[in-house]
Each structure stands twice: as structure tokens, then as C-alpha cells.
Design an enzyme around this catalytic site. Structure first.
Site, PDB file in Angstrom:
ATOM      1  N   HIS A 124       0.820  -1.226   0.000  1.00 14.66           N
ATOM      2  CA  HIS A 124       0.000   0.000   0.000  1.00 14.66           C
ATOM      3  C   HIS A 124       0.849   1.270   0.000  1.00 14.66           C
ATOM      4  O   HIS A 124       0.331   2.357   0.226  1.00 14.66           O
ATOM      5  CB  HIS A 124      -0.965  -0.002   1.195  1.00 14.66           C
ATOM      6  CG  HIS A 124      -2.068  -1.016   1.057  1.00 14.66           C
ATOM      7  ND1 HIS A 124      -2.901  -1.380   2.091  1.00 14.66           N
ATOM      8  CD2 HIS A 124      -2.466  -1.758  -0.016  1.00 14.66           C
ATOM      9  CE1 HIS A 124      -3.764  -2.286   1.656  1.00 14.66           C
ATOM     10  NE2 HIS A 124      -3.525  -2.539   0.401  1.00 14.66           N
ATOM     11  N   CYS A 132       5.101  11.616  -7.766  1.00 14.49           N
ATOM     12  CA  CYS A 132       4.582  12.580  -8.725  1.00 14.49           C
ATOM     13  C   CYS A 132       3.305  12.046  -9.361  1.00 14.49           C
ATOM     14  O   CYS A 132       3.262  10.897  -9.804  1.00 14.49           O
ATOM     15  CB  CYS A 132       5.629  12.861  -9.799  1.00 14.49           C
ATOM     16  SG  CYS A 132       4.988  13.911 -11.107  1.00 14.49           S
ATOM     17  N   CYS A 150       6.640  18.342  -8.637  1.00 13.91           N
ATOM     18  CA  CYS A 150       7.683  17.445  -9.129  1.00 13.91           C
ATOM     19  C   CYS A 150       8.815  18.255  -9.751  1.00 13.91           C
ATOM     20  O   CYS A 150       8.584  19.131 -10.587  1.00 13.91           O
ATOM     21  CB  CYS A 150       7.083  16.499 -10.154  1.00 13.91           C
ATOM     22  SG  CYS A 150       8.297  15.424 -10.911  1.00 13.91           S
TER      23      CYS A 150
HETATM   24  P1  OAD Z   1      -7.664  -2.838  10.230  1.00 11.51           P
HETATM   25  O1  OAD Z   1      -7.759  -1.661  11.120  1.00 11.51           O
HETATM   26  O2  OAD Z   1      -8.775  -3.096   9.285  1.00 11.51           O
HETATM   27  O3  OAD Z   1      -7.487  -4.177  11.085  1.00 11.51           O
HETATM   28  C1  OAD Z   1      -6.552  -4.276  12.122  1.00 11.51           C
HETATM   29  C2  OAD Z   1      -6.706  -5.649  12.774  1.00 11.51           C
HETATM   30  O4  OAD Z   1      -5.709  -5.772  13.763  1.00 11.51           O
HETATM   31  C3  OAD Z   1      -8.051  -5.865  13.464  1.00 11.51           C
HETATM   32  O5  OAD Z   1      -8.568  -7.145  13.093  1.00 11.51           O
HETATM   33  C4  OAD Z   1      -7.711  -5.837  14.961  1.00 11.51           C
HETATM   34  O6  OAD Z   1      -8.502  -6.730  15.711  1.00 11.51           O
HETATM   35  C5  OAD Z   1      -6.273  -6.289  14.953  1.00 11.51           C
HETATM   36  N1  OAD Z   1      -5.443  -5.766  16.044  1.00 11.51           N
HETATM   37  C6  OAD Z   1      -5.510  -4.577  16.692  1.00 11.51           C
HETATM   38  N2  OAD Z   1      -4.516  -4.452  17.582  1.00 11.51           N
HETATM   39  C7  OAD Z   1      -3.790  -5.600  17.506  1.00 11.51           C
HETATM   40  C8  OAD Z   1      -2.611  -6.073  18.163  1.00 11.51           C
HETATM   41  N3  OAD Z   1      -1.988  -5.367  19.096  1.00 11.51           N
HETATM   42  N4  OAD Z   1      -2.147  -7.301  17.806  1.00 11.51           N
HETATM   43  C9  OAD Z   1      -2.776  -8.038  16.868  1.00 11.51           C
HETATM   44  N5  OAD Z   1      -3.886  -7.642  16.215  1.00 11.51           N
HETATM   45  C10 OAD Z   1      -4.373  -6.437  16.523  1.00 11.51           C
HETATM   46  O7  OAD Z   1      -6.253  -2.710   9.472  1.00 11.51           O
HETATM   47  P2  OAD Z   1      -5.752  -3.478   8.156  1.00 11.51           P
HETATM   48  O8  OAD Z   1      -6.283  -4.860   8.084  1.00 11.51           O
HETATM   49  O9  OAD Z   1      -4.296  -3.280   8.088  1.00 11.51           O
HETATM   50  O10 OAD Z   1      -5.474   0.633   3.308  1.00 11.51           O
HETATM   51  O11 OAD Z   1      -6.438  -2.599   7.024  1.00 11.51           O
HETATM   52  C11 OAD Z   1      -6.179  -2.888   5.689  1.00 11.51           C
HETATM   53  C12 OAD Z   1      -6.136  -1.636   4.862  1.00 11.51           C
HETATM   54  O12 OAD Z   1      -7.345  -0.878   5.062  1.00 11.51           O
HETATM   55  C13 OAD Z   1      -5.048  -0.658   5.249  1.00 11.51           C
HETATM   56  O13 OAD Z   1      -3.800  -0.971   4.671  1.00 11.51           O
HETATM   57  C14 OAD Z   1      -5.570   0.645   4.729  1.00 11.51           C
HETATM   58  C15 OAD Z   1      -7.010   0.528   5.177  1.00 11.51           C
HETATM   59  O14 OAD Z   1      -7.945   1.264   4.439  1.00 11.51           O
HETATM   60  C16 OAD Z   1      -4.896   1.652   2.665  1.00 11.51           C
HETATM   61  O15 OAD Z   1      -4.477   2.631   3.241  1.00 11.51           O
HETATM   62  C17 OAD Z   1      -4.798   1.486   1.188  1.00 11.51           C
HETATM   63 ZN    ZN Z   2       6.896  14.278 -12.306  1.00 11.18          ZN
END
Ligand code: OAD
Ligand code: ZN
Length: 247
Positions: A124, A132, A150
Site C-alpha cells: 500500500h 509525482c 515534481c
Molecule cells: P484494520 O484496522 O482493518 O485491522 C486491524 C486488525 O488488527 C483488526 O482485526 C484488529 O482486531 C487487529 N489488532 C488490533 N490491535 C492488535 C494487536 N496489538 N495485535 C494483533 N492484532 C491487533 O487494518 P488493516 O487490516 O491493516 O489501506 O487494514 C487494511 C487496509 O485498510 C489498510 O492498509 C488501509 C485501510 O484502508 C490503505 O491505506 C490502502
Molecule cells: Zn513528475
């Protein structure tokens, strides 16, 4: 003592990781939570307090680039003040011990690299870089940077992260799919497993006979389908896993 500390790690998990030639890992925001970086979908999650369509889409950047940059500068400040935690360090140790290793992360905070992980695919992007919007050239951001143009083509620079409605970089995506398909052991840690295409990587690993282990605080759509699931904080569970496997 918390349940995390008393729960034993099943022998099969230990053996499968010990015997694995190729280990791949997918991480999400939960792995950085113990570094003080907010997750996206938890109670105090970013998407509970901010509207993604106003901040994290190409349309939002076209409408109000200053607002989008301001929000990313705020997130970058949080990340700059944070340090890698025990979960990041355990993943460095797994990389040192595994014959072959790839770490695929959805996190844009750069903490895996800061901790010392080497084979990292930041699918991501990375908050600490700008890209840019015209020629895709990237630059490392410093604290003084405001909205910048840029140096090569004059188009506006944008945060080097993937926004909603955007495709992942094809080369990184291809390497991630290959790593999942080739993994004997696929660890999924700290992700809600609801965002595609990242969430499909565990399924690909499983279909190719990889052993799938989930480490997460809460149940996710993957939990019932993984070969094993260890509930708890990544900063507790991952160091215990490393300790058990390579004691
Ligand atoms: P989420 O916020 O959706 O999920 C985080 C997960 O981590 C949840 O299931 C929590 O239960 C768990 N959690 C929280 N604290 C924890 C800990 N200390 N140890 C273990 N687990 C824990 O985050 P992501 O799955 O990373 O995209 O989200 C995916 C994508 O959605 C992100 O990369 C972002 C977002 O929109 C972009 O920015 C493109
Ligand atoms: Zn450029």
C-alpha cells in the site's frame, strides 16, 4: 496472567514453522498498534473518525490537495514519533531463521524496514514518500515539506500510498501473489482481512498447500479457515512463537 500468556502454541504450528523452507508473512495495522499507531477499523480506528472518500481517494486529492496533504502530514508525524515494537522485531528474527522469507505489509508506516526486515513488499506504499502524479517519480519526505511540485515534470506530488479505487503496483502485486503461492508457511498478523487484494493472499497460500497461521486480537473472516489461529496481541504472540520455534 492474561489468556495470551497461558495459551500454548500448538505443536503442529511449531513444527510447520520449523520445517518450512519458504515463509511468507502478511501484516496489517494491528502489528503497529502497539507502537501507538491507530488501526483503521477498531473502536478508535481511523475510518471511525475520518471519511475515506474525503481524504484517501484520487478525487479527494483533486478537490483539495492541501487537506489531503495536511492529513498525511499528521499521520506522518505520528509515525515519525513511533518506534518498532516486539512484533516487528519477532518478524526480523523469523526472517533471520527461515531459509527463504518475504514480508508483505499493508502498513504504510515503514516500521518493518526500520526494525530491520529486509525482504519487504509495501503493497500500500509508504507515508514517508511522495510520488509525482504525472511521472511517478518518488521522493523521500522531510519534515519541512509542504505541498510540493515534481522537480522533473512540474506536476503535483502526492503521498506515495494506494488510495481507495486505485490498483496496486503490478510488479509488487505479482511478487506478493508468487510469495503466497510458494510459501510452506504463511503467517497473517494484525489485519482485519477485509481489504482486497491483500486478503486473498492467505487463500492463495492455503490452496497451494501452505500452512496458514493467523495472529490477531479479534476474529476475522480468515479465522475459521486458517490452519491455526492464535488470538492475542501481535507483540505478545509473535515473540512467543519465535521463542518456541527456535529456542
Ligand atoms: P484494520 O484496522 O482493518 O485491522 C486491524 C486488525 O488488527 C483488526 O482485526 C484488529 O482486531 C487487529 N489488532 C488490533 N490491535 C492488535 C494487536 N496489538 N495485535 C494483533 N492484532 C491487533 O487494518 P488493516 O487490516 O491493516 O489501506 O487494514 C487494511 C487496509 O485498510 C489498510 O492498509 C488501509 C485501510 O484502508 C490503505 O491505506 C490502502
Ligand atoms: Zn513528475
Amino acid at each position: 496472567m492474561s489468556a495470551d500468556q497461558t495459551d500454548r502454541i500448538p505443536d503442529e504450528v511449531i513444527k510447520r514453522l520449523q520445517d518450512a523452507s519458504r515463509v511468507a508473512v502478511l501484516t496489517g495495522a494491528g502489528v503497529s498498534a502497539e507502537s501507538g499507531i491507530p488501526t483503521f477499523r477498531g473502536e478508535d480506528g481511523i475510518w471511525k473518525n475520518y471519511r475515506a472518500e474525503e481524504l484517501a481517494t484520487p478525487g479527494a486529492f483533486q478537490r483539495d490537495p492541501d487537506l489531503v496533504w495536511e492529513w498525511y502530514h499528521w499521520r506522518r508525524d505520528i509515525v515519525s514519533a513511533a518506534s518498532p515494537n516486539a512484533a516487528h522485531r519477532a518478524l526480523v528474527r523469523i526472517e533471520e531463521m527461515a531459509p527463504a522469507f518475504v514480508l508483505i505489509t499493508q502498513n504504510v508506516d515503514g516500521l518493518h524496514l526500520e526494525a530491520g526486515s529486509r525482504e519487504v513488499l509495501e503493497i500500500h506504499g509508504n507515508l514517508r514518500r511522495a510520488r509525482c502524479s504525472g511521472c511517478d517519480d518518488t521522493v523521500h519526505l522531510t519534515d519541512e515539506d509542504g505541498l510540493i511540485e515534481c522537480g522533473k515534470c512540474g506536476f503535483p506530488m502526492r503521498p506515495d500510498v494506494i488510495w481507495f479505487g486505485e490498483e496496486l503496483a503490478p510488479d509488487i502485486l505479482e511478487r506478493s501473489f508468487a510469495a503466497a503461492a510458494n510459501a510452506d508457511f504463511f503467517l497473517v498478523a494484525g489485519t482485519s482481512s477485509v481489504v482486497q487484494p491483500a486478503s486473498s493472499l492467505a487463500w492463495i497460500a492455503g490452496q497451494n498447500n501452505g500452512f496458514v497461521l493467523e495472529v490477531n486480537l479479534d476474529p476475522t473472516p480468515l479465522t475459521g479457515h486458517a490452519d491455526a489461529a492464535l488470538p492475542g496481541k501481535a507483540g505478545d504472540v509473535l515473540p512467543r512463537l519465535v521463542e518456541e520455534v527456535w529456542k
